[in-house]
Design an enzyme around this catalytic site. Structure first.
Site, mmCIF file in Angstrom:
data_model
loop_
_atom_site.group_PDB
_atom_site.id
_atom_site.type_symbol
_atom_site.label_atom_id
_atom_site.label_comp_id
_atom_site.label_asym_id
_atom_site.label_seq_id
_atom_site.Cartn_x
_atom_site.Cartn_y
_atom_site.Cartn_z
ATOM 1 N N ASN A 61 88.086 31.803 70.218
ATOM 2 C CA ASN A 61 88.561 33.171 70.344
ATOM 3 C C ASN A 61 87.390 34.135 70.489
ATOM 4 O O ASN A 61 86.313 33.930 69.931
ATOM 5 C CB ASN A 61 89.509 33.563 69.200
ATOM 6 C CG ASN A 61 88.917 33.465 67.812
ATOM 7 O OD1 ASN A 61 88.184 32.543 67.498
ATOM 8 N ND2 ASN A 61 89.266 34.414 66.966
ATOM 9 N N GLU A 63 87.042 38.186 70.233
ATOM 10 C CA GLU A 63 87.702 39.449 69.921
ATOM 11 C C GLU A 63 86.980 40.627 70.557
ATOM 12 O O GLU A 63 85.817 40.540 70.957
ATOM 13 C CB GLU A 63 87.767 39.646 68.403
ATOM 14 C CG GLU A 63 88.695 38.672 67.731
ATOM 15 C CD GLU A 63 88.812 38.886 66.234
ATOM 16 O OE1 GLU A 63 89.669 38.209 65.647
ATOM 17 O OE2 GLU A 63 88.071 39.710 65.649
ATOM 18 N N CYS A 72 92.252 34.345 73.190
ATOM 19 C CA CYS A 72 92.480 33.273 72.226
ATOM 20 C C CYS A 72 91.727 32.016 72.642
ATOM 21 O O CYS A 72 91.422 31.810 73.824
ATOM 22 C CB CYS A 72 93.972 32.959 72.131
ATOM 23 S SG CYS A 72 94.990 34.299 71.483
ATOM 24 N N GLU A 74 92.760 28.885 72.731
ATOM 25 C CA GLU A 74 93.524 27.959 73.568
ATOM 26 C C GLU A 74 93.464 28.358 75.034
ATOM 27 O O GLU A 74 93.202 27.523 75.906
ATOM 28 C CB GLU A 74 94.990 27.914 73.104
ATOM 29 C CG GLU A 74 95.169 27.489 71.678
ATOM 30 C CD GLU A 74 95.161 28.623 70.653
ATOM 31 O OE1 GLU A 74 95.790 28.454 69.600
ATOM 32 O OE2 GLU A 74 94.526 29.682 70.910
ATOM 33 N N CYS A 111 99.657 31.079 69.361
ATOM 34 C CA CYS A 111 100.488 32.270 69.520
ATOM 35 C C CYS A 111 101.412 32.092 70.726
ATOM 36 O O CYS A 111 101.271 31.151 71.517
ATOM 37 C CB CYS A 111 99.609 33.508 69.684
ATOM 38 S SG CYS A 111 98.801 33.636 71.306
ATOM 39 N N CYS A 114 99.641 31.953 74.171
ATOM 40 C CA CYS A 114 98.999 30.664 74.409
ATOM 41 C C CYS A 114 100.029 29.567 74.661
ATOM 42 O O CYS A 114 99.812 28.675 75.486
ATOM 43 C CB CYS A 114 98.085 30.287 73.245
ATOM 44 S SG CYS A 114 96.609 31.328 73.197
#
Length: 156
Positions: A61, A63, A72, A74, A111, A114
């Site tokens: 990830n 940010e 993210c 993934e 999430c 993803c």
């Protein structure tokens, strides 16, 4: 009104029960948690994908103060695979996470965004993903994103 039920099946395994190939993919995901950039949430997620040609790529990830432009782990790994090996199918993905206390005991689930990217990956290559959600207590082994996203959006 009719009531319908959606259920899912997955395996719960100790890390030692995984194949060597799956353990190596989980270890790559774990190592990606150490290089993620999460100055706001302090929630570090790592992912690794294995392609049909044996190549393993990692993602973590990233940010941003404007959270909408964050990425993210993934999707980072899946998109790297698509960008670098567009004609080679992704066959497996492993996900691990850590917080300030260390690696999470329970597996973390991707999430919704993803999950949708995984749906698209399966559609793109015409085969289910082998998904490994790692936690220090156990790993969830899931065959196909439909177990995590049973009513997925698809135009196919």
């Amino acid at each position: 009104m009719e009531v319908k039920t959606i259920s899912t099946t997955f395996h719960v395994a100790n890390i030692e029960e995984l194949s060597e190939e799956d353990r190596m993919l989980v270890e790559k995901a774990i190592s990606q948690t150490e290089i993620s950039y999460a100055p706001y949430s302090h929630f570090h997620v790592g992912a690794a994908v294995r392609l049909d040609n044996g190549v393993v790529l990692g993602g973590c990830n990233q940010e941003n103060a404007a959270f909408g432009v964050s990425m993210c782990a993934e999707r980072s790994a899946l998109f790297a695979a698509g960008a670098n090996y567009p004609d080679v199918a992704v066959n497996s993905v492993a996900i691990a996470a850590r917080d300030a206390s260390g690696l999470l005991a329970e597996p973390v689930s991707p999430c919704g965004v993803c999950r949708q990217a995984m749906v698209e990956t399966e559609s793109r290559y015409g085969k289910p993903l082998h998904i490994l959600l790692y936690g220090t207590r156990h790993t969830f082994v899931i065959n196909g994103i439909s177990s995590l996203m049973p009513l997925a959006f698809s135009t196919f």
